[in-house]
Design an enzyme around this catalytic site. Structure first.
Site, PDB file in Angstrom:
ATOM      1  CB  SER A  93      -0.489 -10.827   8.530  1.00  0.00           C
ATOM      2  OG  SER A  93       0.576  -9.876   8.507  1.00  0.00           O
TER       3      SER A  93
ATOM      4  CE  LYS B 272      -0.252  -6.963   6.682  1.00  0.00           C
ATOM      5  NZ  LYS B 272       1.019  -7.617   7.106  1.00  0.00           N
TER       6      LYS B 272
ATOM      7  CB  SER C 156       3.542 -10.659   7.345  1.00  0.00           C
ATOM      8  OG  SER C 156       3.164 -11.293   8.528  1.00  0.00           O
TER       9      SER C 156
END
Length: 469
Positions: free
Chosen positions: A157, A82, A181
């Site tokens: 996210s 990420k 997330s």
């Protein structure tokens, strides 16, 4: 192995086949890079594909296999990282124009451990700006789409990581979870998303703003892949004073120990949430399956207070302290929702901040007392199925108005407590949209949560269910 077999293989299977020389790290990496090239333009799962570096690392991994060198548990297995997680020599932007040119000199601890275990880093996956919201869009890289339905959001996210893994763009995505997330995109994309105990995986170096609540964890298609990743990345590091020392035993081995005799609590709403009826029904069925597995399942109502307000107050203040000056200078370049959130933080007094922190400490005591007689607590991961990618999160569920975070009321409480929590697939809606059930364990009981997830997976497997190409 065919390219199709490679891209849908588990990390555990790929690692074994590479050791047996049934397939080479180069073949695996090329198959997945080819699929990324084909699918990423419409998914936007990756914001950076490090093809040259991945090919070089795969070639080195192949040489190590041929020379019979010692191989790590993830030798030759591709992973994605990420874009809020620091990667040495690879741009790390957090989805923000403010850090568009940042190339870290050091890996985050978890990334360094993945590399040391032999993993091949494919690139960086998209995120909302600084991971501040639970859908995946940013001014720097735009919108990420759900592979099950391109008109829907994958959540966030860590939505880029989830979209990648669900689409066969690598078996492992490394994400972060400050309020859901990892678990929210896992639920929306039909994956396993594991949030380890707070401190289980060191958070260093990292972007500020998520103090006290951020966890690094894997998104995978199988439970054992998540456990294998945790075996690699867990363990203390003195550079993160909140990190936990390693535990005895293997998380992967714990997946085989079963759950017979465990006491399991099931709550559809924790006493304060509103839930879509389809989501509730699928998750209730998943909870009932634990009776079949030999657990004692009890329907409960903790009657907890919704902690959205103190949680938001704490994070807004921390984000303002971290980024307030930069955002004030470049407000037109940042996500409007981030600018609004940071502006809220400017109005938080020291007293407000300390009172919010105190309320969250009180909640830990409440959760501790309630869960003293249960090994696991089950509930929906998200209150709704995946919604439209170009729409705001729902403010009405089952005919009733909900708050800003009312569609995701079940994840952030367990960032506050720091307990281990996982989302696994509970089923699919009539529209073929994934729904996740969340499994929360007692403090530091990561192995128990993984064992429960693995037992459920064995009874109700999902990994053969895949989105359309």
């Amino acid at each position: 192995m065919s390219d199709n077999a490679v891209v849908w293989s588990s990390a555990l299977d790929l690692a074994a086949r590479i050791r047996q020389k049934d397939v080479s790290p180069v073949e695996v990496t090329e198959a997945i890079l080819g699929r990324i090239a084909a699918l990423n333009p419409r998914l936007n799962a990756f914001c950076l594909v490090a093809a040259d570096q991945a090919r070089a690392a795969a070639l080195d991994a192949e040489v190590a296999v041929m020379k019979h060198e010692p191989l790590g548990p993830l030798h030759g297995v591709p992973v994605s990282i990420k874009d809020v997680i620091f990667t040495r020599g690879l741009r790390t932007t957090a989805g923000s124009q403010l850090f568009a040119d940042l190339v870290p000199e050091h890996d985050a601890v978890a990334v360094g451990r993945l590399r040391a275990a032999g993993a091949i880093v494919l690139g960086k996956t998209t995120t909302s700006e600084f991971g501040h919201k639970a859908v995946t869009e940013s001014p720097l890289f735009g919108i990420t789409r759900n592979p099950w339905d391109l008109t829907r959001t994958p959540g966030g996210s860590s939505g880029g990581a989830a979209a990648a893994v669900a689409s066969g763009l690598g078996p492992i995505g490394l994400g972060t979870d400050g309020g859901g997330s990892v678990r929210i995109p896992a639920a929306f994309c039909g994956l396993v998303g594991f949030k380890p105990s707070y401190g289980r995986v060191p958070e260093y170096p990292s972007f500020p703003g998520w103090d006290h609540v951020s966890h690094t964890g894997p998104l995978t298609r199988t439970v054992r892949d998540a456990a294998m990743v945790l075996d690699v990345i867990a363990g203390g590091d003195d550079r993160d004073p909140g990190s936990l020392q390693g535990e005895a035993g293997s998380y992967l081995e714990a997946c085989g120990r079963g759950v017979r005799g465990l006491h399991v609590a099931w709550s559809a709403d924790l006493g304060y949430a509103r839930v879509d009826p389809v989501v509730e029904a699928l998750c209730e069925n998943a909870a009932a399956e634990f009776e079949t597995l030999g657990c004692h399942v009890e329907v409960v109502n903790p009657a907890w207070e919704n902690l959205e307000e103190p949680f938001g107050t704490m994070l807004a203040a921390q984000f303002h302290a971290a980024f307030g000056e930069q955002i004030a200078e470049h407000e037109g370049e940042v996500d409007p929702t981030l600018a609004k959130f940071v502006a809220r933080g400017a109005s938080v007094s020291t007293r407000d901040y300390l009172l919010a922190r105190a309320r969250m400490r009180e909640f830990w005591q409440e959760a501790l007392a309630f869960l003293a007689r249960f090994d696991l607590l089950l509930m929906p991961t998200v209150a709704v199925p995946p919604f439209a990618v170009d729409a705001k999160p729902p403010r009405e569920i089952a005919g009733e108005s909900v708050s800003v975070l009312g569609w995701m009321p079940f994840t952030y409480p367990f960032n506050i407590t720091g307990q281990p929590a996982a989302s696994i697939p509970a089923g699919w809606t009539a529209e073929n949209l994934p729904v996740g059930v969340q499994i929360v364990g007692q403090r530091h009981a990561d192995a128990t949560v993984l064992a429960a997830c693995a037992a459920y997976e064995a009874a109700c497997p999902w990994s053969d269910r895949r989105p359309a190409p």
